[in-house]
Design an enzyme around this catalytic site. Structure first.
Site, short mmCIF file in Angstrom:
data_model
loop_
_atom_site.label_atom_id
_atom_site.label_comp_id
_atom_site.label_asym_id
_atom_site.label_seq_id
_atom_site.Cartn_x
_atom_site.Cartn_y
_atom_site.Cartn_z
N ASP A 15 -3.07 -6.13 0.22
CA ASP A 15 -1.79 -5.92 0.90
C ASP A 15 -1.49 -7.24 1.64
O ASP A 15 -2.40 -8.05 1.84
CB ASP A 15 -1.95 -4.75 1.88
CG ASP A 15 -0.75 -4.58 2.77
OD1 ASP A 15 0.37 -4.57 2.26
OD2 ASP A 15 -0.94 -4.47 4.01
N LEU A 16 -0.25 -7.45 2.03
CA LEU A 16 0.10 -8.72 2.68
C LEU A 16 0.14 -8.59 4.21
O LEU A 16 -0.70 -9.15 4.93
CB LEU A 16 1.46 -9.20 2.18
CG LEU A 16 1.99 -10.47 2.85
CD1 LEU A 16 1.23 -11.70 2.38
CD2 LEU A 16 3.48 -10.65 2.58
N ASP A 17 1.14 -7.81 4.67
CA ASP A 17 1.40 -7.73 6.12
C ASP A 17 0.25 -7.01 6.83
O ASP A 17 -0.03 -5.85 6.53
CB ASP A 17 2.71 -6.96 6.36
CG ASP A 17 3.91 -7.68 5.78
OD1 ASP A 17 4.07 -8.88 6.04
OD2 ASP A 17 4.71 -7.04 5.06
N LYS B 284 3.96 0.94 9.12
CA LYS B 284 3.14 -0.04 8.38
C LYS B 284 3.04 0.36 6.92
O LYS B 284 2.74 1.51 6.61
CB LYS B 284 1.74 -0.14 9.00
CG LYS B 284 1.75 -0.87 10.34
CD LYS B 284 0.33 -1.07 10.86
CE LYS B 284 0.36 -1.78 12.21
NZ LYS B 284 -0.99 -1.82 12.81
N THR C 30 1.76 -10.60 10.16
CA THR C 30 3.21 -10.39 10.25
C THR C 30 3.57 -9.01 10.80
O THR C 30 4.72 -8.78 11.14
CB THR C 30 3.86 -10.53 8.86
OG1 THR C 30 2.99 -9.92 7.93
CG2 THR C 30 4.10 -11.97 8.48
N LYS D 224 4.58 3.01 -1.21
CA LYS D 224 3.35 3.60 -0.68
C LYS D 224 3.76 4.77 0.23
O LYS D 224 4.76 4.63 0.92
CB LYS D 224 2.56 2.58 0.15
CG LYS D 224 2.15 1.33 -0.63
CD LYS D 224 1.57 0.28 0.32
CE LYS D 224 1.34 -1.04 -0.39
NZ LYS D 224 0.88 -2.13 0.48
N GLU E 154 -6.30 -2.95 2.79
CA GLU E 154 -5.09 -2.35 3.39
C GLU E 154 -5.22 -2.17 4.90
O GLU E 154 -6.32 -1.92 5.39
CB GLU E 154 -4.90 -0.95 2.79
CG GLU E 154 -3.78 -0.82 1.80
CD GLU E 154 -2.40 -1.12 2.34
OE1 GLU E 154 -2.19 -1.16 3.57
OE2 GLU E 154 -1.51 -1.34 1.52
N ASP E 155 -4.10 -2.24 5.60
CA ASP E 155 -4.13 -1.97 7.05
C ASP E 155 -3.29 -0.74 7.42
O ASP E 155 -3.23 -0.37 8.59
CB ASP E 155 -3.60 -3.17 7.85
CG ASP E 155 -2.11 -3.35 7.68
OD1 ASP E 155 -1.63 -3.27 6.52
OD2 ASP E 155 -1.41 -3.55 8.68
N SER F 135 2.12 -5.37 -2.26
CA SER F 135 2.81 -5.26 -0.97
C SER F 135 4.15 -4.55 -1.11
O SER F 135 4.80 -4.65 -2.15
CB SER F 135 3.05 -6.69 -0.43
OG SER F 135 3.96 -6.66 0.65
N ALA F 136 4.56 -3.88 -0.04
CA ALA F 136 5.87 -3.23 -0.01
C ALA F 136 6.98 -4.22 0.33
O ALA F 136 8.16 -3.91 0.21
CB ALA F 136 5.85 -2.11 1.03
C1 BG6 Z 1 5.17 -3.82 4.49
C2 BG6 Z 1 5.12 -3.76 6.00
O1 BG6 Z 1 4.19 -4.69 4.02
O2 BG6 Z 1 6.44 -4.26 4.04
C3 BG6 Z 1 6.26 -2.91 6.54
O3 BG6 Z 1 3.88 -3.23 6.41
C4 BG6 Z 1 7.59 -3.42 5.99
O4 BG6 Z 1 6.24 -2.94 7.93
C5 BG6 Z 1 7.54 -3.46 4.47
O5 BG6 Z 1 8.65 -2.57 6.40
C6 BG6 Z 1 8.82 -4.01 3.86
O6 BG6 Z 1 8.90 -5.36 4.20
P1 BG6 Z 1 10.20 -6.27 4.06
O7 BG6 Z 1 9.68 -7.65 4.32
O8 BG6 Z 1 10.70 -6.10 2.66
O9 BG6 Z 1 11.16 -5.78 5.07
MG MG Z 2 0.09 -3.92 5.64
#
Ligand code: BG6
Ligand code: MG
Length: 216
Positions: A8-10, A44, A16, A144, A168-169, A113-114
């Site tokens: 996962d990224l964030d 998240k 972030t 997710k 994942e977090d 990542s989302a």
């Molecule tokens: C996820 C984050 O990785 O991405 C969420 O944990 C975030 O908090 C989601 O809403 C969507 O991200 P973005 O950058 O497309 O707004």
């Molecule tokens: Mg995350």
């Protein structure tokens, strides 16, 4: 059995999560809602659109489609301004070492990542070249906790889902990884992320020998 690693990224690769929190919090203020860290746990790993819906539910505000679109843009613009100066110093501790160790052993690596901002963030922090496959919010239809993002990543890597390890977090992310039948390493509070196979309070606690044990 060949293994694949999916990150996962964030909140896993980069810190972030705090910027997403800040951007949602300031939007919540406009709605006279006091958005807390605890509320943020539910956001998240969740898509931008779904996050806004959750916020509107929390603030008990019935928004028009126009308002929703306006706020989605406002939130993302604020978020983009918060991350505009991001650099490699915001990579979470130990992550570069883990990615380097996997690369050295030719273990395929994917992003799951989302976020729709994933690629520019990886570029900014100089990690893009580590990833063989990128699956982000621009590619998946079901967010997710649906397993789609991780199953798509496994397919891209050419590795069976049960041989994939997910980092994942988020509560939603752990649920997605387990729904995909993958091994899940969580980063955060074990009381919240108890469905994961392993949990670390922070990325700094993930040791090289633990990573090796996942490969073996
Ligand atoms: C996820 C984050 O990785 O991405 C969420 O944990 C975030 O908090 C989601 O809403 C969507 O991200 P973005 O950058 O497309 O707004
Ligand atoms: Mg995350």
């Amino acid at each position: 059995m060949p293994k694949g690693f999916i990150f996962d990224l964030d909140g896993v690769i980069v810190d972030t999560a705090k910027y997403h929190f800040k951007a949602w919090q300031s939007l919540a203020k406009n709605l006279q809602y006091n958005f807390t860290e605890q509320d943020n746990e539910q956001f998240k790993g969740v898509s931008r659109v779904r996050s806004l819906e959750l916020l509107l539910e929390m603030a008990q505000y019935k928004a028009t489609q126009e308002e929703k679109e306006h706020w989605l843009t406002e939130k993302n613009d604020h978020y983009l301004s918060l991350i505009s100066n991001m650099n490699a110093s915001e990579i979470l501790p130990g992550i570069t070492e883990i990615l380097t160790a996997l690369k050295a052993q030719k273990i395929p690596i994917a992003l799951g990542s989302a976020s729709k901002n994933a690629k520019p963030i990886l570029k900014k922090v100089g990690l893009l070249s580590y990833f063989d496959v990128l699956v982000d919010g621009n590619e998946v239809a079901k967010a997710k906790p649906d397993p789609e993002v991780f199953l798509t990543a496994a397919k891209g890597l050419g590795v069976a889902p049960e041989n994939c390890v997910v980092f994942e977090d988020a509560l939603a992310g752990v649920a997605a990884a387990k729904a995909a039948q993958m091994v899940c390493v969580a980063i955060g509070d074990p009381a919240i992320l108890f469905k994961a196979d392993h949990c670390f309070a922070s990325t700094a606690e993930i040791t090289p020998s633990f990573v090796q044990s996942l490969i073996a």
